[in-house]
Each structure stands twice: as C-alpha cells, then as structure tokens.
Design a protein around this motif. Structure first.
Motif, PDB file in Angstrom:
ATOM      1  N   ARG A  26     -25.944  25.895 -39.667  1.00  0.00           N
ATOM      2  CA  ARG A  26     -27.047  26.848 -39.811  1.00  0.00           C
ATOM      3  C   ARG A  26     -27.192  27.758 -38.598  1.00  0.00           C
ATOM      4  O   ARG A  26     -26.876  27.381 -37.491  1.00  0.00           O
ATOM      5  CB  ARG A  26     -28.362  26.097 -40.045  1.00  0.00           C
ATOM      6  N   ARG A  27     -27.684  28.961 -38.870  1.00  0.00           N
ATOM      7  CA  ARG A  27     -28.069  29.965 -37.899  1.00  0.00           C
ATOM      8  C   ARG A  27     -26.860  30.581 -37.189  1.00  0.00           C
ATOM      9  O   ARG A  27     -25.706  30.174 -37.371  1.00  0.00           O
ATOM     10  CB  ARG A  27     -29.064  29.416 -36.883  1.00  0.00           C
ATOM     11  N   THR A  28     -27.158  31.596 -36.374  1.00  0.00           N
ATOM     12  CA  THR A  28     -26.120  32.344 -35.663  1.00  0.00           C
ATOM     13  C   THR A  28     -26.595  32.580 -34.233  1.00  0.00           C
ATOM     14  O   THR A  28     -27.542  33.343 -34.019  1.00  0.00           O
ATOM     15  CB  THR A  28     -25.843  33.694 -36.350  1.00  0.00           C
ATOM     16  N   SER A  29     -25.958  31.934 -33.291  1.00  0.00           N
ATOM     17  CA  SER A  29     -26.324  32.107 -31.884  1.00  0.00           C
ATOM     18  C   SER A  29     -25.101  32.568 -31.105  1.00  0.00           C
ATOM     19  O   SER A  29     -24.355  31.756 -30.546  1.00  0.00           O
ATOM     20  CB  SER A  29     -26.872  30.810 -31.286  1.00  0.00           C
ATOM     21  N   ILE A  30     -24.886  33.880 -31.084  1.00  0.00           N
ATOM     22  CA  ILE A  30     -23.807  34.433 -30.265  1.00  0.00           C
ATOM     23  C   ILE A  30     -24.076  34.128 -28.798  1.00  0.00           C
ATOM     24  O   ILE A  30     -23.157  33.836 -28.029  1.00  0.00           O
ATOM     25  CB  ILE A  30     -23.676  35.944 -30.495  1.00  0.00           C
ATOM     26  N   SER A  31     -25.346  34.164 -28.417  1.00  0.00           N
ATOM     27  CA  SER A  31     -25.699  33.862 -27.025  1.00  0.00           C
ATOM     28  C   SER A  31     -25.315  32.434 -26.667  1.00  0.00           C
ATOM     29  O   SER A  31     -24.793  32.169 -25.576  1.00  0.00           O
ATOM     30  CB  SER A  31     -27.198  34.082 -26.804  1.00  0.00           C
ATOM     31  N   ASP A  40     -19.769  37.085 -38.134  1.00  0.00           N
ATOM     32  CA  ASP A  40     -20.056  37.984 -39.253  1.00  0.00           C
ATOM     33  C   ASP A  40     -21.521  38.377 -39.324  1.00  0.00           C
ATOM     34  O   ASP A  40     -21.979  38.914 -40.336  1.00  0.00           O
ATOM     35  CB  ASP A  40     -19.604  37.360 -40.573  1.00  0.00           C
ATOM     36  N   GLY A  41     -22.269  38.132 -38.250  1.00  0.00           N
ATOM     37  CA  GLY A  41     -23.667  38.528 -38.255  1.00  0.00           C
ATOM     38  C   GLY A  41     -24.220  38.619 -36.847  1.00  0.00           C
ATOM     39  O   GLY A  41     -23.577  38.183 -35.886  1.00  0.00           O
ATOM     40  N   PRO A  42     -25.419  39.186 -36.686  1.00  0.00           N
ATOM     41  CA  PRO A  42     -26.020  39.329 -35.365  1.00  0.00           C
ATOM     42  C   PRO A  42     -26.672  38.030 -34.897  1.00  0.00           C
ATOM     43  O   PRO A  42     -26.924  37.124 -35.690  1.00  0.00           O
ATOM     44  CB  PRO A  42     -27.075  40.418 -35.595  1.00  0.00           C
ATOM     45  N   ASN A  43     -26.951  37.972 -33.631  1.00  0.00           N
ATOM     46  CA  ASN A  43     -27.631  36.821 -33.039  1.00  0.00           C
ATOM     47  C   ASN A  43     -29.018  36.655 -33.661  1.00  0.00           C
ATOM     48  O   ASN A  43     -29.781  37.610 -33.782  1.00  0.00           O
ATOM     49  CB  ASN A  43     -27.775  37.053 -31.535  1.00  0.00           C
ATOM     50  N   PRO A 103     -23.411  32.202 -48.436  1.00  0.00           N
ATOM     51  CA  PRO A 103     -24.795  32.124 -48.906  1.00  0.00           C
ATOM     52  C   PRO A 103     -25.806  32.755 -47.970  1.00  0.00           C
ATOM     53  O   PRO A 103     -26.922  33.052 -48.375  1.00  0.00           O
ATOM     54  CB  PRO A 103     -25.038  30.615 -49.030  1.00  0.00           C
ATOM     55  N   GLY A 104     -25.444  32.975 -46.700  1.00  0.00           N
ATOM     56  CA  GLY A 104     -26.386  33.546 -45.751  1.00  0.00           C
ATOM     57  C   GLY A 104     -26.148  35.013 -45.476  1.00  0.00           C
ATOM     58  O   GLY A 104     -26.606  35.543 -44.468  1.00  0.00           O
ATOM     59  N   GLY A 105     -25.458  35.706 -46.373  1.00  0.00           N
ATOM     60  CA  GLY A 105     -25.112  37.093 -46.133  1.00  0.00           C
ATOM     61  C   GLY A 105     -26.313  38.014 -46.022  1.00  0.00           C
ATOM     62  O   GLY A 105     -26.198  39.123 -45.501  1.00  0.00           O
ATOM     63  N   GLY A 106     -27.483  37.578 -46.501  1.00  0.00           N
ATOM     64  CA  GLY A 106     -28.672  38.398 -46.419  1.00  0.00           C
ATOM     65  C   GLY A 106     -29.153  38.624 -45.005  1.00  0.00           C
ATOM     66  O   GLY A 106     -30.014  39.474 -44.763  1.00  0.00           O
ATOM     67  N   PHE A 107     -28.600  37.874 -44.060  1.00  0.00           N
ATOM     68  CA  PHE A 107     -28.993  38.024 -42.658  1.00  0.00           C
ATOM     69  C   PHE A 107     -27.986  38.866 -41.877  1.00  0.00           C
ATOM     70  O   PHE A 107     -28.119  39.018 -40.668  1.00  0.00           O
ATOM     71  CB  PHE A 107     -29.147  36.643 -41.997  1.00  0.00           C
ATOM     72  N   ASN A 108     -26.987  39.396 -42.559  1.00  0.00           N
ATOM     73  CA  ASN A 108     -25.979  40.216 -41.899  1.00  0.00           C
ATOM     74  C   ASN A 108     -26.408  41.682 -41.882  1.00  0.00           C
ATOM     75  O   ASN A 108     -27.384  42.068 -42.526  1.00  0.00           O
ATOM     76  CB  ASN A 108     -24.625  40.058 -42.596  1.00  0.00           C
ATOM     77  N   ILE A 109     -25.654  42.493 -41.155  1.00  0.00           N
ATOM     78  CA  ILE A 109     -25.957  43.922 -41.043  1.00  0.00           C
ATOM     79  C   ILE A 109     -24.689  44.718 -41.333  1.00  0.00           C
ATOM     80  O   ILE A 109     -23.577  44.245 -41.094  1.00  0.00           O
ATOM     81  CB  ILE A 109     -26.497  44.280 -39.642  1.00  0.00           C
TER      82      ILE A 109
END
Length: 277
Positions: free
Chosen positions: A118-123, A150-153, A184-190
C-alpha cells in the motif's frame, strides 16, 4: 593520565575510521535500484518490471559498459518499495565485473516474487537508498539512486526534503516514471508524472529521467538507462530525456513551480476509497 588515555582512544578511533574508509573497494558507480511495487502496479506490470530488470542487468551492452569504466567494475544493490518503510531487499551489494557476475544478478531478480504493498513513498525510497549507500562496502566514483515509480509521493515525508538531503551528499537521483498503469490504485496517479519526476524527484549533476509510455518500452528503457548510469552513452538514445530537455507543459508556465505535494493532496481527497488509518 585520564586525558592521555582519552587522547589515545580518540586517535585510535580516527585511525580505525580512516582504515575503514580506505578498506572500501573503489568502483566506477555505486548504484541503488529502487523499484516501485505499490498497489497501483498490477500483477502483470510487476512481472514485466521484474523481467525487464532481469534482462537488462546481464545484457551484453550493459556488461560492455561496465568494462569500459576506469575500474571496470560497479557495485549494485536493489530493493522494492511502496509506502514509507515498506521495503523489501531483492539483493544486497554485489560487485559486477564480468558477464558471470551479471548473470548471477539477473537470476536473483528472476527468482524474486514482488508483492504489491500500500501507498507510495518516493521519499521513503530515497531515504532508504541513501542509507544503503552509506552502508556500502564499496566507494563509488559516482553514487546513484535509480527510482522507478508510477505515481507521485503520497506517504511519509515530502519528496523534496528527501531529495535535497540526498543531493547534499553528492548523490545523483535518476528517475524512471512509468506513465501507464492498470493496477487497482491508478486513481492516485497523475498524467504528467514525467514533469513531476523532473521537478520533484530527480536531482544532482547529470541527473536524468526516462519516461516509459507503454510497458512494451520498459525492457529497452531500463537497459538504456543502466548504460547511461554506468557512464557509457551510445550516440542514439532517443528515449533518454535529460531534465533540461523536458518541454514546458502547456497547462503551466515554464517558470511556475510544480506542486510537489500533488500526491499528498490527491490522497487527502480520495482516501475515503480505502480503509487506511
């Protein structure tokens, strides 16, 4: 007497630290591969990504690029990341000098089975990569973090603070923004993830990004990216886009800064979709 003992201990400690630093084997590049496995990645995408890295690591062009370096060897480690502190090591630091070394790494990656988190933490990925570089038994002429995603932080500390901390240590961060997703989490991408990576993620002298617009491009993109990071750049690499060559996006002026908290803002707006504390 106590002062003399303290002085001796201090000198001994400095000598030990110096000897430890000298003991680190020199390499052309100390490279950290930080690979996104957030849930916005579908099982198909995770498989393509794994196979793409495996094929690139022992490609003859990559092995040839390694041999052309000053030392003729690089050190490399790889981990998967998602949310803050969601880290899984794929392999520890490995020295790569020969095709046999490269084949061993490729085999390790092919045997790995990434699990979406879960989640996306580039940091968090950058922070962990810096830690891995600090712990490396090798001293790279260049220290490079290669971040795919594939998505922002949207988790952990802001990406800008993690980037600046890494760049302050003369570490280069390169990006592999994955511009397609059927997870399934593509709604959080830009849509303009390449611009986000350009303004908010990559940094350091000579940093660059390689946008991937379709998964068919991925194997070739990661192979060419590795060649450039190692330091041997062929004349024709059309997919490689240095940060200064990115065109200004039509929806914002060239001088308008990118909102590097866009991922956190999207999460705040849509977090009701997930049962996340």
């Amino acid at each position: 007497m106590a002062r003399w003992i303290t002085a001796v201990m201090t000198v001994s400690g400095l000598l030990a630290a110096l000897q430890g630093a000298q003991a680190r084997e020199p390499v052309d590049v100390a490279l950290v591969l930080a690979v996104d496995v957030s849930r916005s990645m579908s099982p198909r995408e995770l498989t393509i990504q794994r196979e793409g890295y495996a094929a690139a690591l022992n490609h003859p062009d990559v092995v040839r690029a390694i041999a052309q370096g000053a030392y003729g060897r690089i050190a490399i480690t790889m981990f998967e990341w998602a949310g803050d502190n969601s880290i899984r090591e794929v392999f520890d630091w490995k020295l790569v000098e020969t095709a046999v070394d490269a084949d061993q790494l490729s085999a390790i990656v092919r045997k790995s089975r990434p699990v979406a988190q879960r989640r996306t933490s580039i940091s968090g990925a950058i922070r962990h990569a810096v830690k891995r570089l600090d712990e490396a038994p090798y001293e790279g002429l260049r220290k490079v973090i290669d971040v795919s995603g594939d998505g922002p932080n949207n988790h952990g500390e802001p990406v800008l603070s993690a980037r600046e901390a890494a760049v302050a240590q003369r570490i280069v961060i390169n990006g592999l923004p994955l511009m397609t997703s059927d997870g399934p989490g593509g709604g959080f991408n830009i849509e303009d993830l390449d611009a986000y990576y350009s303004d908010c993620v990559i940094g350091g002298p000579g940093s660059f990004l390689v946008p991937v617009n379709s998964w068919e491009q991925f194997p070739e993109a990661i192979r060419r990216k590795l060649i450039l990071e190692i330091g041997s750049l062929p004349a024709t690499l059309p997919e490689i886009v240095p940060v200064q060559a990115l065109p200004a996006r039509p929806f914002r002026s060239a001088t308008e800064p990118y909102d590097c908290l866009i991922g956190e803002k999207i999460w705040d707006q849509r977090r009701w979709m997930f049962d996340d504390p």
